[in-house]
Design an enzyme around this catalytic site. Structure first.
Site, PDB file in Angstrom:
ATOM      1  N   ASN A  70       9.677  -6.829   4.675  1.00 24.43           N
ATOM      2  CA  ASN A  70       8.648  -7.483   3.856  1.00 24.43           C
ATOM      3  C   ASN A  70       8.525  -6.800   2.493  1.00 24.43           C
ATOM      4  OD1 ASN A  70       6.728  -9.547   3.552  1.00 24.43           O
ATOM      5  ND2 ASN A  70       5.046  -8.111   3.902  1.00 24.43           N
ATOM      6  N   TYR A 105      -2.813  -9.396  15.837  1.00 24.57           N
ATOM      7  CA  TYR A 105      -2.629  -8.346  14.814  1.00 24.57           C
ATOM      8  C   TYR A 105      -3.692  -7.257  14.975  1.00 24.57           C
ATOM      9  CZ  TYR A 105      -3.199  -5.893  10.411  1.00 24.57           C
ATOM     10  OH  TYR A 105      -3.374  -4.904   9.479  1.00 24.57           O
ATOM     11  N   TYR A 154      -8.814   0.419   6.706  1.00 22.93           N
ATOM     12  CA  TYR A 154      -8.936  -0.149   5.365  1.00 22.93           C
ATOM     13  C   TYR A 154      -9.778  -1.408   5.431  1.00 22.93           C
ATOM     14  CZ  TYR A 154      -4.179   2.032   5.130  1.00 22.93           C
ATOM     15  OH  TYR A 154      -3.083   2.837   5.229  1.00 22.93           O
ATOM     16  N   PHE A 155     -10.595  -1.627   4.400  1.00 21.41           N
ATOM     17  CA  PHE A 155     -11.305  -2.903   4.285  1.00 21.41           C
ATOM     18  C   PHE A 155     -10.372  -3.878   3.546  1.00 21.41           C
ATOM     19  CE2 PHE A 155     -15.331  -2.737   6.552  1.00 21.41           C
ATOM     20  CZ  PHE A 155     -15.072  -1.560   7.224  1.00 21.41           C
ATOM     21  N   SER A 211      -7.347  -0.986  10.306  1.00 26.43           N
ATOM     22  CA  SER A 211      -7.929  -2.079   9.522  1.00 26.43           C
ATOM     23  C   SER A 211      -9.344  -2.383   9.995  1.00 26.43           C
ATOM     24  CB  SER A 211      -7.042  -3.311   9.723  1.00 26.43           C
ATOM     25  OG  SER A 211      -7.682  -4.466   9.256  1.00 26.43           O
ATOM     26  N   ASN A 245      -1.309 -14.512   1.980  1.00 27.92           N
ATOM     27  CA  ASN A 245      -2.244 -14.730   3.088  1.00 27.92           C
ATOM     28  C   ASN A 245      -3.661 -14.420   2.659  1.00 27.92           C
ATOM     29  OD1 ASN A 245      -0.466 -15.234   5.426  1.00 27.92           O
ATOM     30  ND2 ASN A 245       0.354 -13.232   4.866  1.00 27.92           N
ATOM     31  N   ILE A 288       0.839  -1.204   0.000  1.00 26.07           N
ATOM     32  CA  ILE A 288       0.000   0.000   0.000  1.00 26.07           C
ATOM     33  C   ILE A 288       0.877   1.258   0.000  1.00 26.07           C
ATOM     34  CG2 ILE A 288      -1.872   1.216   1.182  1.00 26.07           C
ATOM     35  CD1 ILE A 288      -2.602  -1.578   2.450  1.00 26.07           C
ATOM     36  N   LYS A 298      -3.660  -3.025  16.122  1.00 25.55           N
ATOM     37  CA  LYS A 298      -4.284  -1.884  15.431  1.00 25.55           C
ATOM     38  C   LYS A 298      -5.210  -1.132  16.395  1.00 25.55           C
ATOM     39  CE  LYS A 298      -2.295  -2.355  11.508  1.00 25.55           C
ATOM     40  NZ  LYS A 298      -1.308  -1.373  11.062  1.00 25.55           N
ATOM     41  N   LEU A 328      12.768  -2.986   4.865  1.00 30.76           N
ATOM     42  CA  LEU A 328      12.698  -3.993   3.787  1.00 30.76           C
ATOM     43  C   LEU A 328      12.487  -5.409   4.339  1.00 30.76           C
ATOM     44  CD1 LEU A 328      15.450  -2.687   1.280  1.00 30.76           C
ATOM     45  CD2 LEU A 328      13.021  -2.102   1.392  1.00 30.76           C
ATOM     46  N   THR A 363     -10.284  -5.053  10.592  1.00 33.32           N
ATOM     47  CA  THR A 363     -10.121  -6.149  11.548  1.00 33.32           C
ATOM     48  C   THR A 363     -10.389  -5.692  12.987  1.00 33.32           C
ATOM     49  OG1 THR A 363      -8.724  -8.105  11.841  1.00 33.32           O
ATOM     50  CG2 THR A 363      -7.650  -5.993  12.066  1.00 33.32           C
TER      51      THR A 363
END
Ligand code: NAD
Ligand code: WQD
Length: 338
Positions: free
Chosen positions: A36, A150, A177-178, A126, A197, A13, A154, A34, A128
């Protein structure tokens, strides 16, 4: 020209957001370890925009190194904070690693911001955080009830930022974010996971022949076709929401603003695979398996607050999302490795 420090700017993103920032006339400073991601998107962002950017390979947990970046760069107007670990399943197996990276890393960043009088931040949250929602579509007022480490990171970061905003008079915008999908229309940058994932990168890798089949995680949900329904949002639309958030800072004196970023439309797993088949012309084998632990039936955003308040609206429809994902995947079957 306003200078924006983007943590995690080499990631999926973040890289798309850097393109939008440069195209909108911002100066961009990226901080990414870096862990990921790779350096290659930096070159491509420059090629796509014809603009230069400043890159620092730094872990946000390293306070001295982060301080040095703020000192060297000077005059940072705002931070967009993407850097985080993001795999739900991995967070259940390695909670300490997730809390350390996402919470301690963010706290370190905020302390350095405070030391350098940088007080504007856009934070990547998120959907989530809503856990298993009682009411669909979800407004920002829905209860926060994250169900995995996770998601907890958030939810905790949101609270930390709300407290920080209130006490130190920071300007905070939290974007929930969805389901981000797709790639830049050029096909030059996109999502490049080693092992996906999420649904769409998995489907893309099957379509391009890297994997044999997609497993549908359950077809007995209370949804029209029995498979999970999500609100997929094009990554370029999502990137643009960050530019709109920076613009919002100029017109608000509220400490913390929270926005859902989705389209308001849900698609099932079967609809996603079927649309991918149509767009790519590939067979895309599916196998129905059991439900994935922790999954919910339906998650759809009410993004009307972002529509009115940020003057942001999602522009890409599902077909455009999938066309862009396929364009990227078929152009670079092995992602940034070629
Ligand atoms: P990503 O993994 O592609 O990007 C994250 C970047 O942060 C990577 O480049 C990684 O190297 C970097 N990073 C991680 N920890 C770091 C650290 N300690 N120091 C410096 N850099 C570090 O992920 P993404 O999909 O681009 O997600 C960006 C943000 O959006 C994350 O905060 C994620 O939790 C959030 N988010 C993502 C999704 C999604 O489905 N992709 C959905 C909702 C929210
Ligand atoms: C979508 C649908 C699956 C893979 C996750 C995180 C969330 C956010 C976005 C970061 C579901 C089904 C998936 C597969 C399948 N990330 N599926 N086969 O679970 O909605 O959200 O990513 O913040 O926090 O939880 O996204 O893409 O994994 O799944 O059937 O191989 O596809 O069951 O219904 P999810 P997803």
């Amino acid at each position: 020209m306003k200078k924006i420090l983007v943590t995690g700017g080499a990631g999926y993103i973040g890289s798309h957001t850097c393109v939008e920032l440069l195209d909108s006339g911002y100066e961009v400073v990226i901080v990414d370890d870096l862990s990921n991601s790779e350096l290659e998107p930096m070159k491509r962002i420059k090629a796509l925009t014809g603009k230069s950017l400043s890159f620092h390979q730094v872990n946000i947990l390293d306070k001295d190194a982060l301080n040095a970046v703020f000192e060297k760069e000077g005059n940072i107007d705002a931070v967009i904070h993407f850097a985080a670990l993001k795999a739900v399943g991995e967070s259940v197996e390695q909670p300490l690693r997730y809390y350390h990276n996402n919470i301690t890393g963010s706290l370190t960043l905020f302390e350095v911001m405070q030391d350098h009088a940088v007080s504007k931040i856009v934070f990547s949250s998120s959907a989530t955080v809503y856990g298993d929602p009682e009411t669909i579509p979800l407004t920002e007022k829905a209860p926060i009830q994250a169900t995995n480490p996770y998601g907890q990171t958030k939810a905790m970061m949101e609270q930390i930022l709300m407290d920080t905003g209130e006490t130190y008079d920071w300007d905070v915008i939290i974007l929930r974010y969805f389901n981000p999908v797709g790639a830049h229309p050029s096909g030059e940058i996109g999502e490049d996971p080693n092992y996906p994932n999420n649904l769409l990168p998995f489907v893309s890798q099957v379509a391009v022949g890297l994997r044999e089949h997609v497993t549908i995680f359950g077809d007995d949900y209370d949804t029209p076709d029995g498979t999970g329904v999500r609100d997929y949002i094009h990554v370029v639309d999502l990137a643009k929401a960050h530019v709109k958030s920076l613009e919002k800072f100029a017109t608000t004196d509220q400490e913390t603003l929270v926005y859902n970023i989705g389209t308001g439309v849900g698609y099932s797993v079967k609809e996603m695979v079927e649309t991918f088949r149509e767009v790519s012309g590939k067979e895309i084998k599916t196998v129905t398996g059991p439900r994935r632990s922790g999954d919910i039936a339906t998650c759809i955003a009410d993004s009307s607050l972002a529509n009115t308040d940020l003057k942001w609206t999602a522009e890409y429809d599902l077909k455009a999302m999938i066309e862009s994902a396929w364009n990227w995947q078929s152009k670079y079957p092995n992602g940034y490795k070629g």
